[in-house]
Each structure stands twice: as C-alpha cells, then as structure tokens.
Design a protein around this motif. Sequence first.
Motif, PDB file in Angstrom:
ATOM      1  N   GLY A 165      -0.015   1.176  11.677  1.00  0.00           N
ATOM      2  CA  GLY A 165      -1.464   0.980  11.621  1.00  0.00           C
ATOM      3  C   GLY A 165      -1.843  -0.357  11.000  1.00  0.00           C
ATOM      4  N   THR A 191       0.824  -1.208   0.000  1.00  0.00           N
ATOM      5  CA  THR A 191       0.000   0.000   0.000  1.00  0.00           C
ATOM      6  C   THR A 191       0.862   1.264   0.000  1.00  0.00           C
ATOM      7  OG1 THR A 191      -0.099   0.141   2.412  1.00  0.00           O
ATOM      8  CG2 THR A 191      -1.764  -1.214   1.344  1.00  0.00           C
ATOM      9  N   GLY A 198      -5.386   2.110  -0.272  1.00  0.00           N
ATOM     10  CA  GLY A 198      -4.563   1.141   0.461  1.00  0.00           C
ATOM     11  C   GLY A 198      -5.426   0.190   1.279  1.00  0.00           C
ATOM     12  N   VAL A 199      -6.435   0.740   1.921  1.00  0.00           N
ATOM     13  CA  VAL A 199      -7.348  -0.083   2.716  1.00  0.00           C
ATOM     14  C   VAL A 199      -8.053  -1.106   1.827  1.00  0.00           C
ATOM     15  CG1 VAL A 199      -9.512  -0.024   4.030  1.00  0.00           C
ATOM     16  CG2 VAL A 199      -7.678   1.592   4.565  1.00  0.00           C
ATOM     17  N   THR A 219       5.837  -3.864   6.079  1.00  0.00           N
ATOM     18  CA  THR A 219       5.453  -2.453   6.078  1.00  0.00           C
ATOM     19  C   THR A 219       6.177  -1.702   7.193  1.00  0.00           C
ATOM     20  OG1 THR A 219       3.569  -0.929   6.254  1.00  0.00           O
ATOM     21  CG2 THR A 219       3.470  -2.908   7.596  1.00  0.00           C
ATOM     22  N   ASP A 263      -2.995   6.069  -1.842  1.00  0.00           N
ATOM     23  CA  ASP A 263      -3.612   6.894  -0.801  1.00  0.00           C
ATOM     24  C   ASP A 263      -4.318   5.981   0.205  1.00  0.00           C
ATOM     25  OD1 ASP A 263      -6.312   6.309  -1.634  1.00  0.00           O
ATOM     26  OD2 ASP A 263      -6.015   7.711  -3.280  1.00  0.00           O
ATOM     27  N   LEU A 264      -4.735   6.556   1.319  1.00  0.00           N
ATOM     28  CA  LEU A 264      -5.221   5.755   2.436  1.00  0.00           C
ATOM     29  C   LEU A 264      -6.380   4.846   2.043  1.00  0.00           C
ATOM     30  CD1 LEU A 264      -4.977   5.132   5.451  1.00  0.00           C
ATOM     31  CD2 LEU A 264      -6.572   7.004   5.884  1.00  0.00           C
ATOM     32  N   SER A 265      -7.418   5.400   1.400  1.00  0.00           N
ATOM     33  CA  SER A 265      -8.607   4.576   1.155  1.00  0.00           C
ATOM     34  C   SER A 265      -8.313   3.487   0.123  1.00  0.00           C
ATOM     35  CB  SER A 265      -9.790   5.445   0.727  1.00  0.00           C
ATOM     36  OG  SER A 265      -9.536   6.020  -0.526  1.00  0.00           O
ATOM     37  N   ASN A 308       4.379   0.867   8.310  1.00  0.00           N
ATOM     38  CA  ASN A 308       3.169   1.543   8.774  1.00  0.00           C
ATOM     39  C   ASN A 308       2.545   0.781   9.945  1.00  0.00           C
ATOM     40  OD1 ASN A 308       0.588   2.531   9.124  1.00  0.00           O
ATOM     41  ND2 ASN A 308       0.191   2.750   6.934  1.00  0.00           N
TER      42      ASN A 308
END
Length: 229
Positions: free
Chosen positions: A200, A166, A174-175, A196, A170-172, A198
């Motif tokens: 989160g 990811t 990646g989700v 990762t 962008d965040l969405s 990240n």
Amino acid sequence: EVLIEGRGIWKQYQMGEVTVNALKGVDFEVYRGEFIVVLGPSGSGKSTLLNIIGGMDSPTKGELIYDGRAISGASERELTQYRRNNVGFVFQFYNLMPNLTAGENIGLSVEIANEPLEIDYVLEKIGLSERKNHFPSQLSGGEQQRVAIGRALAKNPDLLLCDEPTGALDLSTGVEILKFLRDFNRELKKTVMIITHNAGIGKIGDRVFYIRDGMIEKIEKNEKPLRPE
Ligand code: ADP
Ligand code: ADP
C-alpha cells in the motif's frame, strides 16, 4: 540531477559454509528530491540495500556513488563523515535514548552535524514543541517516531533513509508519519527512501523499486503519487 547511483551491487554474507547472496547485481539511480519506496518481501535484501546506501555497510562488488563521489571503497573514517553529513536514519523501533528527553534526543544529532537545524525549529516541524521535555516512555508510538524523524532531520541531511518507519504503528499513526516524511520531502527538499513490505505504501512514492531475491525486478513510476491518507 542524479544524487545516488548504484552499479552492479552485490552483497554476500558468509555464514560458516553457507554463502548468502543478499544482493545480486543491483543497478539504480535516485534523483535529488525524489521520494522512493523500496518494496519487497521479508529477506529480499531491502535492509542490505539501505545499509549500503547509508554507508553502514560496503558492497562485496559494485559501486555506490553519492553526488558524484564513490562511497563504496571509502575508508571507515570517510564513511563516518559521509553518514554524518549526508544521511538521516529512521528505524522501525525509533531507537531513541530512553534516558534523554525529546529535545535532547534531537540535540544528539545537532552536536555532530556541520550545519544543523535548531532543536526548537525541528520540534515545531514535527509538531511536538509541547513535548520537548518528555521522555520517550511518556510519548505515544507515533510521537516517538516523530522525535526519531526530528533527530534525523536536525542534522539537516540531504537524504533520509527510513527502514519500515510505520512497521510498529497502527494504520492511522503510520499514515501520519508518512505525511510528515512527504512534507519534509516537498518543503525541505529532502530526498527520501523508505523500505517496506507493505504494498500500500508504494502508491505514495514518486517511484517504486520492487526488490525480490536480491534483485530489483522492476522500477515503477507513479505519475500522480497518492497523498498519504
Ligand atoms: P529484508 O530487509 O528485505 O528483509 P535483508 O537485507 O535483511 O532483507 O536480508 C537479505 C538476506 O540476507 C536474507 O537472506 C538475510 O537472512 C541475509 N542477511 C542479512 N544480513 C545478514 C548478515 N549480517 N549475515 C548473514 N546473512 C544476512
Ligand atoms: P496512542 O493513542 O498513540 O497509543 P497514547 O494513548 O499512548 O497514544 O498517548 C496519548 C497521549 O498521552 C500522547 O500525547 C502522549 O504524549 C501522552 N502520554 C502517554 N503516556 C504518557 C505518560 N506516561 N506520561 C505523560 N504523557 C503520556
């Protein structure tokens, strides 16, 4: 059931006079069907570990065992076979062939596999049936990554190795990619390892390997992994 076992894995790189210890005696096991997040800062040895697990690189010392077979110490030919039959790779920057369509990119791994999935089935799984004849440049970043996941999936490997999947999204988006990976882990029983930096992303894993300075500092189990959202 243990699928992958690492025992005392060291990796040294020689840079002229300087020796870099990228991994310093790493021990772990991964169970079949697990979703593992390997979390650590840049330079901590994550890619090195993934490359060794994927048979793209050999440890300087120690053992890597896959499904009861020693992979470390295998010949180049055996490693190629191992990668082809067992491992699907997903990269941060997709690594698609720009002059091939989505369907053709997925087809690449169908050609080399023993028991591949059908291209149209894979396209449906990644929700891109309508994009079969699009070239990568005609697809969004998230769609390109889905094609890359499709390509990894198409050869029907037991193991999916994902290097910052990811990281370029962008965040969405990646989700959304993480949801696909989680779904394929659960529905298609793929063992998944994501590396990762990240933190989160750690929450969605069944277990998190915290890696720092070439060592696994801590392994944490999430009793209730979060659904990516
Ligand atoms: P991460 O994926 O966590 O960023 P890497 O596994 O890429 O970490 O790198 C771990 C360490 O090994 C770093 O110090 C890096 O500079 C070094 N390293 C990685 N690959 C090589 C290489 N091919 N030659 C020399 N040093 C390398
Ligand atoms: P994102 O919002 O993820 O950045 P884009 O705005 O790049 O996505 O693309 C939105 C949609 O438009 C995607 O479904 C993509 O397939 C399509 N698209 C983008 N660029 C092209 C193009 N050059 N030709 C055809 N379709 C495109």
